[in-house]
Design a protein around this motif. Structure first.
Motif, PDB file in Angstrom:
ATOM      1  N   ASP A 161      -7.248  -6.383  21.276  1.00 49.16           N
ATOM      2  CA  ASP A 161      -6.440  -5.645  22.241  1.00 49.16           C
ATOM      3  C   ASP A 161      -6.813  -4.177  22.179  1.00 49.16           C
ATOM      4  N   LYS A 162      -7.282  -3.663  23.283  1.00 52.80           N
ATOM      5  CA  LYS A 162      -7.719  -2.260  23.288  1.00 52.80           C
ATOM      6  C   LYS A 162      -6.555  -1.292  23.108  1.00 52.80           C
ATOM      7  N   HIS A 163      -5.331  -1.810  23.262  1.00 51.40           N
ATOM      8  CA  HIS A 163      -4.158  -0.948  23.097  1.00 51.40           C
ATOM      9  C   HIS A 163      -3.506  -1.131  21.731  1.00 51.40           C
ATOM     10  N   THR A 164      -4.221  -1.736  20.809  1.00 50.40           N
ATOM     11  CA  THR A 164      -3.640  -2.008  19.503  1.00 50.40           C
ATOM     12  C   THR A 164      -3.355  -0.728  18.729  1.00 50.40           C
ATOM     13  N   PHE A 165      -2.471  -0.846  17.731  1.00 45.82           N
ATOM     14  CA  PHE A 165      -2.166   0.282  16.860  1.00 45.82           C
ATOM     15  C   PHE A 165      -3.135   0.304  15.680  1.00 45.82           C
ATOM     16  N   ILE A 166      -3.192   1.433  15.014  1.00 43.76           N
ATOM     17  CA  ILE A 166      -3.965   1.556  13.779  1.00 43.76           C
ATOM     18  C   ILE A 166      -2.950   1.569  12.631  1.00 43.76           C
ATOM     19  N   PRO A 167      -2.968   0.548  11.751  1.00 41.51           N
ATOM     20  CA  PRO A 167      -1.921   0.436  10.722  1.00 41.51           C
ATOM     21  C   PRO A 167      -2.247   1.230   9.456  1.00 41.51           C
ATOM     22  N   PHE A 168      -1.234   1.861   8.908  1.00 39.73           N
ATOM     23  CA  PHE A 168      -1.367   2.546   7.631  1.00 39.73           C
ATOM     24  C   PHE A 168      -0.136   2.235   6.780  1.00 39.73           C
ATOM     25  N   ILE A 169      -0.362   1.927   5.501  1.00 42.96           N
ATOM     26  CA  ILE A 169       0.737   1.645   4.580  1.00 42.96           C
ATOM     27  C   ILE A 169       1.032   2.885   3.746  1.00 42.96           C
ATOM     28  N   ILE A 170       2.288   3.315   3.762  1.00 44.69           N
ATOM     29  CA  ILE A 170       2.735   4.439   2.937  1.00 44.69           C
ATOM     30  C   ILE A 170       3.540   3.857   1.774  1.00 44.69           C
ATOM     31  N   ASN A 171       3.023   3.969   0.553  1.00 43.66           N
ATOM     32  CA  ASN A 171       3.745   3.503  -0.632  1.00 43.66           C
ATOM     33  C   ASN A 171       4.789   4.548  -1.013  1.00 43.66           C
ATOM     34  N   LEU A 172       6.042   4.243  -0.733  1.00 51.15           N
ATOM     35  CA  LEU A 172       7.108   5.225  -0.936  1.00 51.15           C
ATOM     36  C   LEU A 172       7.279   5.606  -2.394  1.00 51.15           C
ATOM     37  N   ARG A 173       6.911   4.705  -3.312  1.00 53.40           N
ATOM     38  CA  ARG A 173       7.055   5.020  -4.736  1.00 53.40           C
ATOM     39  C   ARG A 173       6.109   6.137  -5.162  1.00 53.40           C
ATOM     40  N   ASP A 174       5.032   6.362  -4.400  1.00 50.39           N
ATOM     41  CA  ASP A 174       4.027   7.355  -4.775  1.00 50.39           C
ATOM     42  C   ASP A 174       4.238   8.708  -4.100  1.00 50.39           C
ATOM     43  N   VAL A 175       5.269   8.814  -3.281  1.00 50.75           N
ATOM     44  CA  VAL A 175       5.492  10.052  -2.528  1.00 50.75           C
ATOM     45  C   VAL A 175       6.145  11.110  -3.410  1.00 50.75           C
ATOM     46  N   ASP A 176       5.622  12.311  -3.335  1.00 50.43           N
ATOM     47  CA  ASP A 176       6.257  13.460  -3.980  1.00 50.43           C
ATOM     48  C   ASP A 176       7.219  14.055  -2.964  1.00 50.43           C
TER      49      ASP A 176
END
Length: 644
Positions: A161-176
């Protein structure tokens, strides 16, 4: 090189061994892994290439267009390699020395959407990916929350699908949370990991462009003092940037009722069909062993009742040949795990002791590992830490058990090489599964001196620290006498259960127990912003205890949120003006949950039928307290009785 030696059963009918010299049939097929990598390579190259195209063809104004075009695009070969390694491959307990491709092992798990007005509806992960706003995936320990996000990434990449999203995982445990309290900062940091040279401003425009899908993992691993800012970041991802997102969490965390933009989906327990399907997908065990495992499950109703989550299936595959009797609960799976990993292979090879760097026995290493797990939980760094933090935790664990004479770096090497329960990825160290850390933290607490253990239980009953919730679940099984005689009893005392047992306002007290929040917070413009946890209010300790024991008494907070969102908030505040406190400095107003509930008889009526069941349950816990107090008193007096 880390090697994991698993089980060679006494039966000749099956074999499970993941040695580096094992035949290819007993581990991930190398050729197949290459194929997987090539497939993932094509997908990720396509997606990063598409991102590059979108950056070059921004729909925003000219200034924004120039900002986006100034993003330095990385070498896509490098980017795709890091992308698939981080998102699409992971380690499992039964395959701790081999990366597993999520597409190989994932079995579709149904998610249940609870509705206040309609009957529950079952969704698949692919259906939830199409939802707008914020989707909250709620699951207990080991139900596959992180794995579901990995599969979500793969599903998004595989869409033609040319309208697809680009997925990114944010690991909340690693956030400052002190340094990175915004989604544009977090996305910029994640993109920089893959080689993009991108600023916060550029990241902000990328979010506005509507090309990314943010997957937040592990809200339950955010420290409680950062819950507010974490909730704000997740809500702003949708409300400010109009970017739909998914967040995973364990039950009853603030994110599950923090916004009217959030839809909650609960992981459903595995069925026997799910369990057998998962076992059939394992590539590191042979077909004979699979048949024996499946037969054992189909013949035992008690085992089938335990195998309700993917992690329990994984552990069962690993420990099954060593089980002496039919397991009765999850503890029977976790208990032999450490000893099995550290000693089984050597015993079968004719050796009683493996070479150790720190010159510790398996029993000594287990004691160190348990202390390490305790400190990991206590300091809210239970899953992944930096090399410096990991060494500091190990050093603290050695000091705790009086083994400071051991060299910390040597102990670290032994833990990595001899257990495989902690993995190293560059300068990051992480437990192969959080439940492993929680179980052995419970083992550490169980073995504390009685006076220290009693103090721990009573302090925790007062403080209600969420990070110890699953640890306490394990303790209720492996340390039942102390758990009930001191922790459960203290929870009852704090809640004034005996005083309220026959009180005329017992109904209101019950509602307080069923409410995991004490008050709502409003901004001065009277829009609902967040809830404030009630971890130190009357009834909160008891609600916490009910959760730990797995008793399904619903939290009424979600119902109150629905009520608030459909009520004229100004009228609500005016009606209950005498109960509202305004903090002018923070521009916030607060109102008690019980006062809000009193406005809506329908909500009260909905929960009244379960109050009688709650009373019976609490009376049952009281009986357990008395039973175990008698048990402990008998053990205390045995020595005096011997010499009198």
């Amino acid at each position: 090189m880390i090697r994991l030696y698993i089980i060679i059963a006494t039966s000749k009918d099956f074999q499970l061994e993941a040695d580096s010299n094992s035949s290819s049939s007993l581990k991930l097929n190398a050729a197949n892994k290459v194929i997987q990598s090539e497939t993932a390579k094509l997908l990720t190259k396509k997606i990063f290439g598409w991102l590059e195209t979108r950056i070059q063809k921004s729909k925003l104004d000219r200034a924004a267009e120039q900002i986006l075009k100034s993003i330095l695009i990385p070498d896509l070969e490098h980017a795709h390699h890091k992308f698939i390694e981080k998102y699409l491959y992971f380690r499992m307990i039964s395959s701790a020395s081999e990366d597993v491709f999520v597409g190989d092992i994932y079995h579709p798990i149904n998610l249940l959407k609870q509705s206040q007005n309609n009957s529950p509806h079952i969704y698949t992960l692919s259906e939830i990916l199409c939802q707008s706003k914020i989707s909250c995936l709620i699951g207990r320990a080991g139900q596959g929350k992180t794995t579901a996000l990995r599969k979500a990434v793969l599903d998004i990449l595989e869409k033609d699908d040319k309208h697809t999203f680009i997925p990114f995982i944010i690991n909340l445990r690693d956030v400052d949370w002190e340094e990175e309290p915004s989604i544009d900062k977090l996305l910029a940091k994640e993109l920089s990991y893959f080689g993009f040279n991108i600023t916060r401003e550029q990241s902000s425009y990328l979010l506005q462009e509507g090309v990314v899908k943010i997957l937040f993992d592990g809200f339950d691993e955010v420290e409680s003092n950062h819950h507010r800012i974490a909730s704000t970041v997740i809500n702003e991802t949708y409300s400010r940037f109009n970017t739909s997102c998914i967040v995973t969490t364990r039950p009853n965390t603030p994110i599950t009722y923090a916004s009217s933009h959030t839809t909650n989906y609960e992981f459903m327990d595995l069925t026997i069909f799910d369990v057998t399907s998962i076992i059939k997908k394992y590539k590191n065990i042979d077909d004979n062993y699979k048949k024996i495992l499946i037969q054992s499950i189909e013949k035992s109703e008690s085992i089938a009742k335990i195998l309700i989550s993917p992690v329990m299936v994984d552990i069962y595959i690993y420990v099954y040949p060593e089980l002496i009797e039919e397991p009765k609960n999850i503890v029977d799976f976790y208990r032999p795990l450490f000893d099995l990993i550290t000693s089984k292979h050597d015993r079968l090879k004719g050796a009683w002791k493996r070479h150790t760097v720190s010159n510790t026995s398996n029993l000594e290493l287990k004691e160190i590992f348990s202390a390490l797990c305790f400190h990991s939980i206590a300091e809210e760094s239970s899953i992944s830490v930096t090399e410096f933090e990991f060494i500091a935790l190990c050093s603290k664990a050695l000091k705790t058990i009086g083994r400071s004479e051991l060299a910390t770096d040597e102990v670290v090497e032994d833990i990595l090489q001899r257990t495989s329960l902690i993995q190293q990825d560059g300068l990051i160290y992480y437990y192969i599964h959080k439940s492993i850390c929680e179980y052995y933290a419970a083992e550490f607490i169980r073995q504390l001196p009685d006076t220290s253990k009693i103090k721990f239980y009573e302090k925790l009953a007062i403080k209600n620290q969420v990070k110890f919730k699953n640890v306490l679940k394990f303790l209720s099984e492996i340390d039942s006498p102390f758990f009930y005689a001191y922790y459960a009893k203290k929870c009852l005392e704090i809640s004034h259960y005996k005083r309220n047992r026959h009180h005329k306002e017992f109904k209101d007290w019950h509602i307080a127990v069923l409410t995991s929040t004490s008050q709502f917070e409003f901004s001065i413009d009277v829009s609902l912003s967040i809830f404030k946890s009630a971890f130190e209010t009357e009834g909160a300790s008891l609600f916490f205890l009910l959760e730990i024991l797995g008793l399904n008494f619903p939290d009424v907070s979600a119902s109150m949120l629905d009520m608030i969102s459909t009520t004229d908030t100004k009228l609500l505040l005016e009606a209950k003006k005498e109960y509202i406190e305004i903090d002018k400095d923070k521009s916030l107003g607060t109102i008690s949950c019980l006062h809000i509930l009193s406005l809506n008889q329908d909500i009260l009526d909905k929960y009244l039928p379960i109050l009688e069941d709650l009373t019976l349950t609490l009376d049952g816990i009281t009986q357990q307290n008395k039973k175990y107090e008698t048990h402990l008193n008998g053990k205390k007096n045995i020595i005096d009785d011997m010499f009198n």
